[in-house]
Design a protein around this motif. Structure first.
Motif, PDB file in Angstrom:
ATOM      1  N   ARG A 156      -3.104  10.858 -12.603  1.00  0.00           N
ATOM      2  CA  ARG A 156      -1.981  11.285 -13.441  1.00  0.00           C
ATOM      3  C   ARG A 156      -1.020  10.121 -13.642  1.00  0.00           C
ATOM      4  O   ARG A 156      -0.617   9.454 -12.689  1.00  0.00           O
ATOM      5  N   TYR A 157      -0.683   9.897 -14.912  1.00  0.00           N
ATOM      6  CA  TYR A 157       0.264   8.858 -15.300  1.00  0.00           C
ATOM      7  C   TYR A 157       1.453   9.502 -16.003  1.00  0.00           C
ATOM      8  O   TYR A 157       1.333  10.573 -16.590  1.00  0.00           O
ATOM      9  N   GLY A 158       2.588   8.835 -15.960  1.00  0.00           N
ATOM     10  CA  GLY A 158       3.762   9.293 -16.687  1.00  0.00           C
ATOM     11  C   GLY A 158       4.563   8.109 -17.186  1.00  0.00           C
ATOM     12  O   GLY A 158       4.556   7.029 -16.592  1.00  0.00           O
ATOM     13  N   ILE A 159       5.240   8.326 -18.304  1.00  0.00           N
ATOM     14  CA  ILE A 159       6.181   7.337 -18.819  1.00  0.00           C
ATOM     15  C   ILE A 159       7.431   8.073 -19.284  1.00  0.00           C
ATOM     16  O   ILE A 159       7.345   9.109 -19.951  1.00  0.00           O
ATOM     17  N   LEU A 160       8.568   7.568 -18.867  1.00  0.00           N
ATOM     18  CA  LEU A 160       9.857   8.126 -19.250  1.00  0.00           C
ATOM     19  C   LEU A 160      10.377   7.398 -20.481  1.00  0.00           C
ATOM     20  O   LEU A 160      10.007   6.244 -20.731  1.00  0.00           O
ATOM     21  N   LYS A 161      11.271   8.041 -21.205  1.00  0.00           N
ATOM     22  CA  LYS A 161      11.808   7.438 -22.422  1.00  0.00           C
ATOM     23  C   LYS A 161      12.423   6.072 -22.141  1.00  0.00           C
ATOM     24  O   LYS A 161      12.179   5.109 -22.870  1.00  0.00           O
ATOM     25  N   GLU A 162      13.209   5.955 -21.075  1.00  0.00           N
ATOM     26  CA  GLU A 162      13.856   4.668 -20.797  1.00  0.00           C
ATOM     27  C   GLU A 162      12.834   3.593 -20.444  1.00  0.00           C
ATOM     28  O   GLU A 162      13.027   2.413 -20.755  1.00  0.00           O
ATOM     29  N   GLU A 163      11.725   3.986 -19.824  1.00  0.00           N
ATOM     30  CA  GLU A 163      10.659   3.027 -19.531  1.00  0.00           C
ATOM     31  C   GLU A 163       9.997   2.552 -20.824  1.00  0.00           C
ATOM     32  O   GLU A 163       9.687   1.364 -20.976  1.00  0.00           O
ATOM     33  N   TRP A 164       9.787   3.498 -21.758  1.00  0.00           N
ATOM     34  CA  TRP A 164       9.226   3.133 -23.052  1.00  0.00           C
ATOM     35  C   TRP A 164      10.171   2.194 -23.800  1.00  0.00           C
ATOM     36  O   TRP A 164       9.724   1.192 -24.380  1.00  0.00           O
ATOM     37  N   MET A 165      11.443   2.492 -23.783  1.00  0.00           N
ATOM     38  CA  MET A 165      12.408   1.657 -24.502  1.00  0.00           C
ATOM     39  C   MET A 165      12.406   0.230 -23.944  1.00  0.00           C
ATOM     40  O   MET A 165      12.586  -0.725 -24.686  1.00  0.00           O
ATOM     41  N   ASN A 166      12.190   0.086 -22.648  1.00  0.00           N
ATOM     42  CA  ASN A 166      12.126  -1.240 -22.027  1.00  0.00           C
ATOM     43  C   ASN A 166      10.795  -1.939 -22.292  1.00  0.00           C
ATOM     44  O   ASN A 166      10.735  -3.170 -22.281  1.00  0.00           O
ATOM     45  N   LYS A 167       9.731  -1.190 -22.510  1.00  0.00           N
ATOM     46  CA  LYS A 167       8.386  -1.746 -22.649  1.00  0.00           C
ATOM     47  C   LYS A 167       8.000  -2.057 -24.093  1.00  0.00           C
ATOM     48  O   LYS A 167       7.222  -2.973 -24.359  1.00  0.00           O
ATOM     49  N   LYS A 168       8.559  -1.340 -25.048  1.00  0.00           N
ATOM     50  CA  LYS A 168       8.022  -1.377 -26.402  1.00  0.00           C
ATOM     51  C   LYS A 168       8.166  -2.733 -27.091  1.00  0.00           C
ATOM     52  O   LYS A 168       7.280  -3.133 -27.840  1.00  0.00           O
ATOM     53  N   GLU A 169       9.224  -3.469 -26.825  1.00  0.00           N
ATOM     54  CA  GLU A 169       9.377  -4.777 -27.480  1.00  0.00           C
ATOM     55  C   GLU A 169       8.341  -5.769 -26.972  1.00  0.00           C
ATOM     56  O   GLU A 169       7.784  -6.541 -27.743  1.00  0.00           O
ATOM     57  N   GLU A 170       8.068  -5.730 -25.657  1.00  0.00           N
ATOM     58  CA  GLU A 170       7.025  -6.588 -25.090  1.00  0.00           C
ATOM     59  C   GLU A 170       5.662  -6.228 -25.690  1.00  0.00           C
ATOM     60  O   GLU A 170       4.880  -7.108 -26.060  1.00  0.00           O
ATOM     61  N   LEU A 171       5.393  -4.942 -25.780  1.00  0.00           N
ATOM     62  CA  LEU A 171       4.130  -4.482 -26.351  1.00  0.00           C
ATOM     63  C   LEU A 171       4.023  -4.884 -27.818  1.00  0.00           C
ATOM     64  O   LEU A 171       2.981  -5.357 -28.271  1.00  0.00           O
ATOM     65  N   LYS A 172       5.101  -4.711 -28.550  1.00  0.00           N
ATOM     66  CA  LYS A 172       5.104  -5.081 -29.968  1.00  0.00           C
ATOM     67  C   LYS A 172       4.821  -6.576 -30.127  1.00  0.00           C
ATOM     68  O   LYS A 172       4.042  -6.986 -30.985  1.00  0.00           O
ATOM     69  N   LYS A 173       5.422  -7.394 -29.281  1.00  0.00           N
ATOM     70  CA  LYS A 173       5.191  -8.847 -29.323  1.00  0.00           C
ATOM     71  C   LYS A 173       3.729  -9.162 -29.020  1.00  0.00           C
ATOM     72  O   LYS A 173       3.099  -9.976 -29.711  1.00  0.00           O
TER      73      LYS A 173
END
Length: 189
Positions: A156-173
């Motif tokens: 089981r995995y989970g991601i919280l909104k604040e974790e996504w907000m911190n991760k998305k720019e790195e992923l986008k790059k």
């Protein structure tokens, strides 16, 4: 250009064909071939559901994959998700683009707090994908599923909104470095 669109009734047979592909079935809880009448019942249930949202990923207006959110809990602003690429020849990074678009939608459009993913322990590709997207391992459901004669764990995995907000720019790059232009995407929802 990548784009998410709501699943349409006209895509029922396409989704059935995708669900019956070996690599997709092997990643599901039930890996048996799906009969058309069973698929039709499932499709009618999800297309009319208040607790499921299904999107088709298009690349240059051609359907290539499916991302969905189910077990939607509006009270606690959380849901489960699943996904797969159904077409055999797709551009590199298509799965990551689909994950990015789906998570952007659920967190920014619907304002959800948490997304949960469950992965068969043998599915290293999906495990790596969840971790690439920023999901955190929350635990194991021990010997949860009987598959091919063996009981296997579900991770089981989970991601919280604040974790996504911190991760998305790195992923986008990273996606941009792989040649995926996420500035050329949109939701048709």
């Amino acid at each position: 250009m990548y784009k998410l669109t709501k699943l349409a009734i006209s895509q029922k047979i396409l989704i059935w064909k995708w669900r019956n592909k070996r690599h997709i079935r092997e990643a599901m809880y039930n890996s048996e071939k799906i009969k058309l009448q069973d698929h039709n019942r499932w499709f009618e249930k999800i297309i009319n559901s208040d607790t499921d949202i299904y999107f088709v990923l298009l690349f240059d207006n051609k359907p290539i994959g499916l991302v969905y959110f189910n077990n939607i809990d509006d009270k606690n602003n959380k849901c489960h998700w699943g996904f797969y690429i159904g077409e055999d020849s797709v551009p590199k990074g298509s799965g990551s683009a689909m994950g990015y678009l789906g998570l952007e939608y659920i967190f920014n459009e619907l304002k959800f707090h948490k997304v949960i993913g469950e992965v068969l322990e043998r599915n290293t590709k999906s495990i790596n994908f969840h971790e690439k997207m920023g999901f955190i391992k929350e635990g194991n459901l021990r010997k949860e599923i009987l598959k091919n004669g063996d009981y296997i764990d579900i991770i089981r995995y989970g991601i919280l909104k604040e974790e996504w907000m911190n991760k998305k720019e790195e992923l986008k790059k990273n996606l941009t470095n792989e040649g995926v232009n996420l500035n050329e995407y949109r939701h048709s929802i």
